[in-house]
Write a protein that holds these residues in place. Sequence first.
Motif, PDB file in Angstrom:
ATOM      1  N   CYS A   1     -50.576 -90.454  52.996  1.00 16.27           N
ATOM      2  CA  CYS A   1     -52.021 -90.159  52.997  1.00 16.27           C
ATOM      3  C   CYS A   1     -52.852 -91.430  53.153  1.00 16.27           C
ATOM      4  N   SER A   2     -52.434 -92.515  52.499  1.00 19.11           N
ATOM      5  CA  SER A   2     -53.171 -93.780  52.616  1.00 19.11           C
ATOM      6  C   SER A   2     -53.006 -94.378  54.010  1.00 19.11           C
ATOM      7  N   LEU A   3     -51.791 -94.295  54.554  1.00 21.84           N
ATOM      8  CA  LEU A   3     -51.538 -94.831  55.898  1.00 21.84           C
ATOM      9  C   LEU A   3     -52.337 -94.071  56.953  1.00 21.84           C
ATOM     10  N   LYS A   4     -52.325 -92.754  56.882  1.00 19.71           N
ATOM     11  CA  LYS A   4     -53.075 -91.942  57.851  1.00 19.71           C
ATOM     12  C   LYS A   4     -54.582 -92.186  57.713  1.00 19.71           C
ATOM     13  N   ALA A   5     -55.039 -92.348  56.462  1.00 19.51           N
ATOM     14  CA  ALA A   5     -56.457 -92.618  56.237  1.00 19.51           C
ATOM     15  C   ALA A   5     -56.865 -93.955  56.857  1.00 19.51           C
ATOM     16  N   LEU A   6     -56.025 -94.974  56.708  1.00 18.03           N
ATOM     17  CA  LEU A   6     -56.319 -96.278  57.311  1.00 18.03           C
ATOM     18  C   LEU A   6     -56.355 -96.170  58.830  1.00 18.03           C
ATOM     19  N   ILE A   7     -55.339 -95.533  59.393  1.00 14.71           N
ATOM     20  CA  ILE A   7     -55.267 -95.396  60.850  1.00 14.71           C
ATOM     21  C   ILE A   7     -56.486 -94.649  61.390  1.00 14.71           C
ATOM     22  N   ASP A   8     -56.820 -93.522  60.758  1.00 13.69           N
ATOM     23  CA  ASP A   8     -57.929 -92.710  61.266  1.00 13.69           C
ATOM     24  C   ASP A   8     -59.298 -93.330  61.009  1.00 13.69           C
ATOM     25  N   SER A   9     -59.396 -94.189  59.989  1.00 18.22           N
ATOM     26  CA  SER A   9     -60.685 -94.840  59.710  1.00 18.22           C
ATOM     27  C   SER A   9     -60.880 -96.104  60.546  1.00 18.22           C
ATOM     28  N   THR A  10     -59.875 -96.439  61.356  1.00 18.46           N
ATOM     29  CA  THR A  10     -59.983 -97.650  62.186  1.00 18.46           C
ATOM     30  C   THR A  10     -59.668 -97.366  63.652  1.00 18.46           C
ATOM     31  N   SER A  11     -59.573 -96.095  64.022  1.00 20.09           N
ATOM     32  CA  SER A  11     -59.105 -95.749  65.378  1.00 20.09           C
ATOM     33  C   SER A  11     -60.212 -95.750  66.435  1.00 20.09           C
TER      34      SER A  11
END
Length: 480
Positions: A274-284
């Motif tokens: 969840c943290s990894l996906k959140a980082l990826i999607d908040s920086t894409s």
Amino acid sequence: MENQVAVDLVEFLNASPTAFHAVDEAKKRLRSVGYEQISEREDWKLEAGKKYFFTRNHSTIVAFAIGKKYVAGNGIYIVGAHTDSPCLKLKPVTKVSKGGYLEVGVQPYGGGLWHTWFDRDLAIAGRVIIREHKDGSESYSHRLVRIEEPIMRIPTLAIHLDRDVNEGFKVNKQTHLAPVLATSVKAELNKPAAENGSSETASSDGKKLDEKTSTSQKHHSLLLQLIATQAGCEPDDICDFELQACDTQKSVIAGALKEFIFSGRLDNLCMSFCSLKALIDSTSAESSLQEETGIRMVALFDHEEVGSDSAQGAGSPVMLDALSRITNSFSSDTKLLPKAIQRSFLVSADMAHALHPNYMDKHEENHQPKMHSGLVIKHNANQRYATNAVTSFLFREIAAKHKLPVQDFVIRNDMPCGSTIGPILASGVGIRTVDVGAPQLSMHSIREMCAVDDVKHSYEHFKAFFQEFSHLDTKLAVDI
């Protein structure tokens, strides 16, 4: 409509039988969206607006995206989790033969519910160090291996031979937990003919050395052959390995209403994902980091289940090293690192104990985390969790703004409290920290469960944290 975040989590879980595989899967996802791998062995040349990651021991990974408006001394906003889970790890010498059976010597890692490992179809996964021969020279490589088909099992004793077992089964971790690999009769029949020969070479001091001593005398040849086939090498080229037993049953979205995830390793790959996906999607998006003055980071550590005291655990300098090297990449002023730490914030994300309907007395009335009700903020007056009023408020404020549910947990006063990476990093680095986690049942079982809704809540809460924290933090003054 199916919860896509939960579907994605199930894919991540099924690709990650070990901490090594979880890091490998994280690497693939980060690379696919433009994160650049850097090495702790090299100098870092970082740029504002760029995205990076590094691994340590291939079982810990740190990824970060630098805001376009970042300057040295600004804050770093981190979600920290862990990649490891309780399991049975293979011993350095696994060769066990008893009563006509070939067994595999294992040792328990972490505080598992070991009775749940009995009568499960087990496979093996982990990493192998392999000797390679090319152009007359010798080198060594690190490879991940995974045997997916069930090759082992830990059978329970028939009730006829232990009539009192239902009154309480106490697992002896030394004598009860060795998985059965094969019968010695069948293994002997299937042994390659070449194994009867000797393979000796002379050492530099004239002594005779058996080339196979390091492997064939420590492990069953059958096991080595299975590992070598997966690694794409010969059994004799296996120098060493770090392997563990794994459940072969896949992670699934389940329950009569498809509201749960049934899986191993939810603690803590659920929070890692969840943290990894959140980082990826908040920086894409192109504009994601345009107005960001800080750095968004995810740190997934190994060895939390055994205390975090290792070169790649949260108790190591890995976090402080990362903060220091990032800050120093933009300025040589040594006074800026302490300033950056005080402006930073850590969300320590580790799964929480959901209220169990069959054991209601294990939770006190005012603190009963329930499934579908969002992330749990964990509190402990004795600092087993690092949450305080300030960090709790800030995290809760993000939830309120995005209409996300959030709940509180305190352990009963007459029960011992577990801990997380939160207090370790809060005390070791000096960073403000809140301890949170999604509620789950069957924690530390070979097969756990959580709610699909809470996976989405967690992802959305972490994503909002990355997007909003630098702005929100300017509104609350404490130490002035």
